[in-house]
Design an enzyme around this catalytic site. Structure first.
Site: not given
Length: 283
Positions: A66, A140, A151, A170, A183, A185, A239
């Protein structure tokens, strides 16, 4: 037909498979093009630079996982070139075809038999010190996270100029339907079928029980601002990244050009079951 090849780095098998597929292409009267890093794949393959690739090919064959597929999308999607992903990686959620299907998939592409899907992408711009900076499009997601120290972030989100929420979390993921199984999911966001057009905003580990993922229209204009006194990082598709200082923001909307990709042989929820154990019970 003009085929390009993008090979997974550090994967000798990709060079071998690329050479075998090139022989198949040459026998069918087609051509092959590679980037400089893969110049040794086949002596008949043309070598070009990354900025030239999308303009000189009709199909991009991705040999990898991927991550390689996402790199390929960034290289050719703006040229309308469809991607054909052969999975040589791990999960292979975007690279739909197994190695044993590679030769037939390429032959089908030559014959014009492969159906093409269009996947919505995101246009992302960063606003830093009042200057608007164009970022790479996201297939994505665009994610805002802390740079290094664990933090809580302080982020605010607006939708078409109207405040949505203040996030103490976060991070925050702004995702496409394609990215909803990435990410998004893992952070507890919803699964969207890839034929939809929508934008998903999912907080990462929010420090409140009231913050939940939000799905909005594809023509929405989302602005996320760093309200903390310390810098954060925006990352696109794993990327590309850059720093956002205090008061800086990203602006996200639907990209003008979608990604074109060859349709997988299996239905979406079959792929979910195969790749992510969708619907399976433990024990």
């Amino acid at each position: 037909m003009r085929f390009g090849f993008l090979l997974k780095r550090g994967k000798p098998e990709a060079m071998q498979v690329g050479a075998e597929l090139t022989e198949c292409l040459l026998a069918e009267g087609s051509t092959a093009t590679v980037l400089q890093e893969s110049a040794g794949m086949h002596p008949a393959a043309r070598v070009v630079g990354p900025s030239e690739l999308g303009a000189v090919i009709d199909v991009l064959v991705v040999l990898g996982g991927d991550g390689t597929f996402l790199t390929g999308a960034g290289l050719v999607a703006d040229h309308g070139v469809p991607l054909l992903g052969i999975n040589l990686g791990g999960l292979g959620f975007l690279t739909h075809y197994a190695l044993g299907e590679a030769r037939q998939a390429v032959k089908d592409a030559i014959a014009g038999k492969g159906a093409i899907d269009e996947r919505m992408r995101l246009r992302v711009q960063a606003r830093a010190d009042g200057e608007l900076i164009e970022c790479p499009p996201a297939l994505n997601e665009a994610t805002i996270t802390q740079r290094s120290i664990a933090r809580l972030l302080d982020l605010s989100a607006e939708l078409d100029g109207v405040p949505v929420s203040r996030y103490r979390a976060d991070g925050l993921i702004v995702s496409t339907p394609t990215g909803s199984t990435a990410y998004n999911l893992a952070a507890g966001g919803p699964i969207l079928t890839p034929d939809l057009e929508a934008i998903v905003m999912t907080p990462i580990c929010p420090h409140t029980l009231t913050n939940r993922p939000v799905v909005v229209r594809p023509d929405s204009h989302v602005v996320v601002t760093n309200r903390a006194p310390t810098p954060v990082t925006v990352t696109i598709d794993g990327q590309w990244s850059r720093e956002l200082g205090p008061g800086d923001s990203i602006e996200v909307c639907k990209a003008e050009r979608p990604l074109r990709t060859f349709r997988p042989r299996s239905p979406f929820f079959t792929i979910l079951r195969q790749k992510l154990a969708w619907g399976e019970r433990a024990g």
